[in-house]
Design a protein around this motif. Structure first.
Motif, PDB file in Angstrom:
ATOM      1  N   ILE A  19       0.845  -1.202   0.000  1.00 24.74           N
ATOM      2  CA  ILE A  19       0.000   0.000   0.000  1.00 24.74           C
ATOM      3  C   ILE A  19       0.878   1.249   0.000  1.00 24.74           C
ATOM      4  O   ILE A  19       0.646   2.184  -0.775  1.00 24.74           O
ATOM      5  CB  ILE A  19      -0.955   0.002   1.222  1.00 24.74           C
ATOM      6  N   LEU A  20       1.880   1.262   0.842  1.00 30.64           N
ATOM      7  CA  LEU A  20       2.786   2.411   0.935  1.00 30.64           C
ATOM      8  C   LEU A  20       3.517   2.646  -0.389  1.00 30.64           C
ATOM      9  O   LEU A  20       3.643   3.787  -0.842  1.00 30.64           O
ATOM     10  CB  LEU A  20       3.771   2.183   2.077  1.00 30.64           C
ATOM     11  N   GLU A  21       3.982   1.576  -1.024  1.00 32.54           N
ATOM     12  CA  GLU A  21       4.668   1.709  -2.321  1.00 32.54           C
ATOM     13  C   GLU A  21       3.730   2.229  -3.402  1.00 32.54           C
ATOM     14  O   GLU A  21       4.113   3.082  -4.213  1.00 32.54           O
ATOM     15  CB  GLU A  21       5.281   0.372  -2.731  1.00 32.54           C
ATOM     16  N   ALA A  22       2.506   1.715  -3.421  1.00 35.51           N
ATOM     17  CA  ALA A  22       1.526   2.181  -4.418  1.00 35.51           C
ATOM     18  C   ALA A  22       1.182   3.659  -4.180  1.00 35.51           C
ATOM     19  O   ALA A  22       1.090   4.442  -5.131  1.00 35.51           O
ATOM     20  CB  ALA A  22       0.265   1.327  -4.358  1.00 35.51           C
ATOM     21  N   ALA A  23       1.012   4.037  -2.928  1.00 31.57           N
ATOM     22  CA  ALA A  23       0.714   5.435  -2.604  1.00 31.57           C
ATOM     23  C   ALA A  23       1.895   6.324  -2.979  1.00 31.57           C
ATOM     24  O   ALA A  23       1.708   7.434  -3.507  1.00 31.57           O
ATOM     25  CB  ALA A  23       0.386   5.576  -1.119  1.00 31.57           C
ATOM     26  N   ALA A  29       3.195  10.903  -9.000  1.00 32.67           N
ATOM     27  CA  ALA A  29       2.669  11.124 -10.354  1.00 32.67           C
ATOM     28  C   ALA A  29       1.530  12.134 -10.410  1.00 32.67           C
ATOM     29  O   ALA A  29       1.239  12.678 -11.471  1.00 32.67           O
ATOM     30  CB  ALA A  29       2.201   9.794 -10.934  1.00 32.67           C
ATOM     31  N   ALA A  30       0.877  12.386  -9.283  1.00 35.21           N
ATOM     32  CA  ALA A  30      -0.289  13.278  -9.277  1.00 35.21           C
ATOM     33  C   ALA A  30      -0.317  14.077  -7.978  1.00 35.21           C
ATOM     34  O   ALA A  30       0.339  13.713  -7.000  1.00 35.21           O
ATOM     35  CB  ALA A  30      -1.573  12.455  -9.416  1.00 35.21           C
ATOM     36  N   SER A  31      -1.093  15.132  -7.977  1.00 36.31           N
ATOM     37  CA  SER A  31      -1.179  15.974  -6.783  1.00 36.31           C
ATOM     38  C   SER A  31      -1.945  15.259  -5.669  1.00 36.31           C
ATOM     39  O   SER A  31      -2.661  14.283  -5.912  1.00 36.31           O
ATOM     40  CB  SER A  31      -1.880  17.291  -7.107  1.00 36.31           C
ATOM     41  N   PHE A 104      11.022  15.003  -4.110  1.00 35.75           N
ATOM     42  CA  PHE A 104      10.786  16.360  -4.621  1.00 35.75           C
ATOM     43  C   PHE A 104       9.505  16.405  -5.448  1.00 35.75           C
ATOM     44  O   PHE A 104       8.718  17.334  -5.333  1.00 35.75           O
ATOM     45  CB  PHE A 104      11.965  16.842  -5.471  1.00 35.75           C
ATOM     46  N   ALA A 105       9.295  15.395  -6.292  1.00 37.74           N
ATOM     47  CA  ALA A 105       8.086  15.349  -7.117  1.00 37.74           C
ATOM     48  C   ALA A 105       6.838  15.282  -6.242  1.00 37.74           C
ATOM     49  O   ALA A 105       5.853  15.986  -6.501  1.00 37.74           O
ATOM     50  CB  ALA A 105       8.136  14.154  -8.072  1.00 37.74           C
ATOM     51  N   ILE A 106       6.873  14.463  -5.215  1.00 38.79           N
ATOM     52  CA  ILE A 106       5.722  14.346  -4.308  1.00 38.79           C
ATOM     53  C   ILE A 106       5.430  15.695  -3.663  1.00 38.79           C
ATOM     54  O   ILE A 106       4.288  16.158  -3.639  1.00 38.79           O
ATOM     55  CB  ILE A 106       5.980  13.270  -3.230  1.00 38.79           C
ATOM     56  N   MET A 107       6.468  16.348  -3.153  1.00 39.59           N
ATOM     57  CA  MET A 107       6.257  17.630  -2.478  1.00 39.59           C
ATOM     58  C   MET A 107       5.775  18.696  -3.456  1.00 39.59           C
ATOM     59  O   MET A 107       4.835  19.437  -3.170  1.00 39.59           O
ATOM     60  CB  MET A 107       7.528  18.068  -1.767  1.00 39.59           C
ATOM     61  N   LEU A 108       6.391  18.782  -4.621  1.00 44.01           N
ATOM     62  CA  LEU A 108       6.009  19.809  -5.593  1.00 44.01           C
ATOM     63  C   LEU A 108       4.604  19.604  -6.136  1.00 44.01           C
ATOM     64  O   LEU A 108       3.857  20.564  -6.302  1.00 44.01           O
ATOM     65  CB  LEU A 108       7.016  19.850  -6.747  1.00 44.01           C
ATOM     66  N   ARG A 109       4.227  18.364  -6.389  1.00 41.76           N
ATOM     67  CA  ARG A 109       2.893  18.098  -6.931  1.00 41.76           C
ATOM     68  C   ARG A 109       1.792  18.355  -5.911  1.00 41.76           C
ATOM     69  O   ARG A 109       0.661  18.618  -6.270  1.00 41.76           O
ATOM     70  CB  ARG A 109       2.798  16.663  -7.424  1.00 41.76           C
ATOM     71  N   SER A 110       2.119  18.272  -4.644  1.00 44.45           N
ATOM     72  CA  SER A 110       1.082  18.351  -3.613  1.00 44.45           C
ATOM     73  C   SER A 110       1.084  19.647  -2.817  1.00 44.45           C
ATOM     74  O   SER A 110       0.193  19.875  -2.003  1.00 44.45           O
ATOM     75  CB  SER A 110       1.215  17.159  -2.671  1.00 44.45           C
ATOM     76  N   ILE A 111       2.059  20.491  -3.034  1.00 41.37           N
ATOM     77  CA  ILE A 111       2.183  21.691  -2.204  1.00 41.37           C
ATOM     78  C   ILE A 111       1.021  22.671  -2.417  1.00 41.37           C
ATOM     79  O   ILE A 111       0.755  23.502  -1.566  1.00 41.37           O
ATOM     80  CB  ILE A 111       3.566  22.361  -2.435  1.00 41.37           C
ATOM     81  N   GLY A 112       0.287  22.531  -3.532  1.00 42.52           N
ATOM     82  CA  GLY A 112      -0.862  23.395  -3.786  1.00 42.52           C
ATOM     83  C   GLY A 112      -2.046  23.115  -2.872  1.00 42.52           C
ATOM     84  O   GLY A 112      -2.951  23.930  -2.749  1.00 42.52           O
ATOM     85  N   SER A 113      -2.048  21.977  -2.237  1.00 42.93           N
ATOM     86  CA  SER A 113      -3.116  21.618  -1.309  1.00 42.93           C
ATOM     87  C   SER A 113      -2.744  22.106   0.086  1.00 42.93           C
ATOM     88  O   SER A 113      -1.691  21.725   0.610  1.00 42.93           O
ATOM     89  CB  SER A 113      -3.299  20.100  -1.276  1.00 42.93           C
TER      90      SER A 113
END
Length: 189
Positions: A19-23, A29-31, A104-113
């Motif tokens: 589950i952790l790997e899939a998340a 890949a997405a916000s 970095f991708a995870i943080m950048l994609r999600s920082i808008g939330s």
């Protein structure tokens, strides 16, 4: 006669890891807003309720993803007196790090939330900035920690995403010397 197989044995640790790997893949890949618990569950082949059982909410799953990424406390291993030199060498000559780029991708994609930004800030502070500032010590330690981290992140991203710095070996050596002096100056205060 073949033995009769029963239901697949349960393995909570393997399921939680999957589950952790899939998340991790989904959030890279997405916000934060675009990733759903059902999507992660479908990737793993489990019921969405199982994700809630292991992690609670989507926010807690996101926090667990951030916590599963590389912890940079290893930066603080070694002598403080040569920290600048060690980090400069890594920044100038180090190989790209896929895990770091994914973080970095995870943080950048999600920082808008706003919710995700709060989790990122809390995780960064708890896992890196506060321990790093304590390790640095002295006046304005948190300010100096933020400055060093900003320089290191900026140079790492520039190097890894640009395929290197595009400098001659002599220029790389001069850059390494300047970066070492700058970082060590911030560490020493």
């Amino acid at each position: 006669m073949l033995p009769v197989c029963g239901p697949r044995p349960r393995n909570a640790l393997a399921t939680r890891t999957a589950i952790l790997e899939a998340a991790n893949r989904r959030f890279a890949a997405a916000s934060y807003e675009e990733v759903g618990i059902r999507d992660v569950a479908r990737d793993v082949g489990v019921d969405p309720a199982l994700i809630s059982r292991y992690f609670g909410s989507k926010e807690e799953l996101f926090s667990a993803v951030l916590d599963s990424c590389t912890n940079k406390s290893d930066l603080m291993e070694g002598d403080r007196a040569d920290f600048g030199r060690r980090m400069a060498h890594e920044l100038v000559y180090g190989a790209p790090n896929e895990e770091k780029l994914r973080l970095f991708a995870i943080m950048l994609r999600s920082i808008g939330s706003p919710k995700a930004a709060e989790v990122v800030q809390r995780s960064s502070a708890d896992r890196f900035f506060i321990p790093f500032a304590e390790w640095i010590g002295g006046e304005d330690a948190i300010v100096r920690a933020r400055m060093v981290a900003g320089m290191m992140m900026g140079m790492s991203v520039s190097r890894d995403m640009g395929g290197g710095f595009g400098l001659s070996p002599e220029e790389c050596e001069r850059m390494c010397e300047r970066v070492a002096t700058t970082i060590q100056g911030l560490i020493d205060g």
